[in-house]
Design a protein around this motif. Structure first.
Motif, PDB file in Angstrom:
ATOM      1  N   MET A 102      48.277 -40.618 -50.456  1.00  0.00           N
ATOM      2  CA  MET A 102      49.733 -40.839 -50.486  1.00  0.00           C
ATOM      3  C   MET A 102      50.261 -41.336 -49.142  1.00  0.00           C
ATOM      4  N   ALA A 103      49.365 -41.654 -48.209  1.00  0.00           N
ATOM      5  CA  ALA A 103      49.769 -42.171 -46.890  1.00  0.00           C
ATOM      6  C   ALA A 103      48.506 -42.707 -46.224  1.00  0.00           C
ATOM      7  N   THR A 104      48.583 -43.070 -44.957  1.00  0.00           N
ATOM      8  CA  THR A 104      47.388 -43.560 -44.265  1.00  0.00           C
ATOM      9  C   THR A 104      46.460 -42.413 -43.873  1.00  0.00           C
ATOM     10  N   THR A 105      46.946 -41.178 -43.980  1.00  0.00           N
ATOM     11  CA  THR A 105      46.111 -39.997 -43.736  1.00  0.00           C
ATOM     12  C   THR A 105      46.334 -39.026 -44.896  1.00  0.00           C
ATOM     13  N   PRO A 106      45.419 -38.048 -45.056  1.00  0.00           N
ATOM     14  CA  PRO A 106      45.752 -36.955 -45.962  1.00  0.00           C
ATOM     15  C   PRO A 106      46.974 -36.237 -45.393  1.00  0.00           C
ATOM     16  N   LEU A 107      47.796 -35.654 -46.244  1.00  0.00           N
ATOM     17  CA  LEU A 107      48.970 -34.980 -45.686  1.00  0.00           C
ATOM     18  C   LEU A 107      49.411 -33.783 -46.511  1.00  0.00           C
ATOM     19  N   GLY A 134      37.549 -39.849 -42.351  1.00  0.00           N
ATOM     20  CA  GLY A 134      39.013 -39.741 -42.348  1.00  0.00           C
ATOM     21  C   GLY A 134      39.721 -40.614 -43.360  1.00  0.00           C
ATOM     22  N   ASP A 135      39.130 -40.775 -44.527  1.00  0.00           N
ATOM     23  CA  ASP A 135      39.742 -41.618 -45.557  1.00  0.00           C
ATOM     24  C   ASP A 135      40.824 -40.817 -46.295  1.00  0.00           C
ATOM     25  N   ARG A 191      44.608 -39.007 -37.718  1.00  0.00           N
ATOM     26  CA  ARG A 191      45.617 -39.707 -36.921  1.00  0.00           C
ATOM     27  C   ARG A 191      46.171 -40.959 -37.594  1.00  0.00           C
ATOM     28  N   GLY A 192      45.356 -41.625 -38.386  1.00  0.00           N
ATOM     29  CA  GLY A 192      45.782 -42.877 -39.005  1.00  0.00           C
ATOM     30  C   GLY A 192      44.721 -43.294 -40.000  1.00  0.00           C
ATOM     31  N   PHE A 193      44.834 -44.500 -40.564  1.00  0.00           N
ATOM     32  CA  PHE A 193      43.868 -44.933 -41.566  1.00  0.00           C
ATOM     33  C   PHE A 193      42.459 -44.991 -40.951  1.00  0.00           C
ATOM     34  N   LEU A 194      41.542 -44.168 -41.463  1.00  0.00           N
ATOM     35  CA  LEU A 194      40.170 -44.064 -40.962  1.00  0.00           C
ATOM     36  C   LEU A 194      40.137 -43.763 -39.459  1.00  0.00           C
ATOM     37  N   GLU A 195      41.168 -43.110 -38.970  1.00  0.00           N
ATOM     38  CA  GLU A 195      41.263 -42.817 -37.546  1.00  0.00           C
ATOM     39  C   GLU A 195      41.440 -41.313 -37.371  1.00  0.00           C
ATOM     40  N   THR A 196      40.592 -40.727 -36.523  1.00  0.00           N
ATOM     41  CA  THR A 196      40.647 -39.278 -36.318  1.00  0.00           C
ATOM     42  C   THR A 196      40.739 -38.965 -34.835  1.00  0.00           C
ATOM     43  N   ALA A 197      40.807 -37.670 -34.532  1.00  0.00           N
ATOM     44  CA  ALA A 197      40.887 -37.226 -33.141  1.00  0.00           C
ATOM     45  C   ALA A 197      39.537 -37.302 -32.431  1.00  0.00           C
TER      46      ALA A 197
END
Lengths: 157, 273
Positions: free
Chosen positions: B212-217, B119-120, B154-160
């Motif tokens: 461009m953010a803490t997650t891909p978007l 999740g980078d 969900r967030g930086f290196l954070e997934t569902a």
């Protein structure tokens, strides 16, 4: 925690079995356990490619693979390329084209080239430059390296 | 650099991996190709006490035509995506982006599922899968569930993903002949994108952003502008809306906002050419 893992490998055609720590990196295994120091540790962060070896015929950065992950694999290092006194065509091309300066990146460059030419036997110059993007030459001697790869492709065709 | 000590378990199947995760809980991490996890462990930024190696779960390495979509096993390597005839015919964007991940050595080891699970926001494939509206199949102790890409990061290196779950399959739409471009801005060919922008044009236009953010978007403002009839140049002016780029050694947030507007315009233009 830690313990050991039993691994069996074939390195340059020779079978090995060892008990290793799970955290032992493949490059350390090759250099310190098997005793083959031709494979270099450069950046140690999977950027420079100096530690490139072939695992089951494909180039990998051995600083970013566990020895345990190589269990059961066939590994080729720079020491395994020449047949006796006869250099591998890629080694011969690097020699002929003077494709090295300090030589530190050379083992990795040669191994990455062997894998590249296996996948793209007749590369264009662009294929070569892209194909070696994972290998850095700190002397920036890329010109002769690219020439050597193209020359090797010519001879192995 | 050497990772902190850990116990090593090798899973022979998805079920074995999930059982091992259930047994060892939060202390365990799954190891696929290791191209993201091992560097973190060598820097001691990650210190799992148990590694569950799923690298040999060959049942999860495949690219299949599943009728209305393509099914890609989570342990399919970037290299296998890069040379896939199925992808070349039915989902060229996935083949193209896989061919731009890292370098040859990385693509020989790294897997699509590993990249997604990590999740980078700087990775190439998560952003593409967001643009493709991919679906992720996740297996846990109680069976399978599916998660849309839009809900996964969900967030930086954070997934569902829950700690006891394994990503098993990625489902992507068939997009034969779709317009596509990935504009990846980097200092060296093998590097992460400082900023990346990709556009998929297949009737509608979908745009996703890398780093461009803490997650891909998704660049929602750009997509709305295009849908409303704006030109690529006009739409790209809105590319930084809704982003939260970080500053680092490569770029300030302001420079990233400038880059994303330029790269989105190029991606839109190239994807419609």
């Amino acid at each position: 925690m830690g313990g050991s893992v039993r691994i069996a490998t074939t390195v340059n055609g020779q079978a090995h079995e060892h008990d290793v720590e799970p955290r032992l990196l493949l490059v350390q295994y090759l250099r310190e356990v098997v005793g083959l120091t031709g494979t270099k540790i450069g950046c140690d962060t999977s950027s420079c490619g100096a530690c490139t070896v072939l695992v089951d015929g494909e180039s990998v950065k051995s600083c970013t693979m566990l020895a345990a992950q190589a269990d059961g694999s066939e590994i080729t290092t720079i020491e395994g390329l020449a047949q006796g006194d006869e250099l591998h065509p890629v080694q011969a091309a690097f020699h002929d084209q003077h494709a090295l300066q300090c030589g530190f990146c050379t083992a990795g460059m040669v191994m990455a080239t062997v894998s590249l030419l296996d996948e793209i036997p007749s590369p264009t110059e662009r294929d070569v430059r892209l194909g070696l993007e994972g290998n850095l030459c700190r002397c920036t001697g890329y010109h002769n390296i690219v020439q050597a790869v193209l020359a090797a492709a010519g001879t192995s065709r | 650099m050497i990772p902190a000590p850990f116990d090593y378990l090798r899973a022979g199947s998805a079920d074995e991996a999930i059982a091992a995760l259930a047994e060892h809980g939060d202390d365990a991490k799954l190891l696929a190709g290791g191209m993201s996890l091992l560097p973190l462990m060598k820097l001691r930024l990650a210190t799992p006490s148990v590694l569950v190696d799923v690298g040999r779960v060959h049942e999860l390495s495949y690219i299949r035509d599943a009728g209305d979509h393509l099914a890609v096993g989570a342990l399919t390597r970037h290299r296998d995506l890069e040379i896939s005839d199925v992808l070349a015919a039915q989902c060229e964007p996935l083949r193209t982006v896989a061919s731009e991940v890292g370098d040859n050595q990385v693509r020989h080891r790294g897997t699509i599922g590993g990249s997604v699970s990590h999740g980078d926001p700087a990775s190439d494939l998560p952003a593409l899968l967001l643009a493709l509206d991919a679906t992720f199949v996740v297996q846990g102790p109680d069976g399978d569930r599916t998660v849309p890409a839009a809900d996964f990061f969900r967030g930086f290196l954070e997934t569902a993903l829950e700690p006891d779950e394994l990503l098993t399959e990625i489902r992507v739409p068939k997009l034969p002949g779709a317009g596509f471009s990935y504009q990846k801005f980097q200092r060296r060919a093998q590097d992460w994108a400082i900023v990346g922008a990709m556009a998929v044009r297949d009737g509608d236009t979908r745009v996703a952003l890398v780093n461009m953010a803490t997650t891909p978007l998704r660049a929602v403002a750009v997509e709305e502008a295009i849908a409303g009839g704006a030109s690529a140049t006009e739409a790209a002016e809105r590319a930084a809306e809704g982003t939260e780029p970080s500053g680092d050694i490569n770029a300030t947030p302001e420079y990233r906002e400038h880059l994303v507007r330029v790269l989105v315009r190029r991606a839109l233009e190239a994807a419609s050419a």
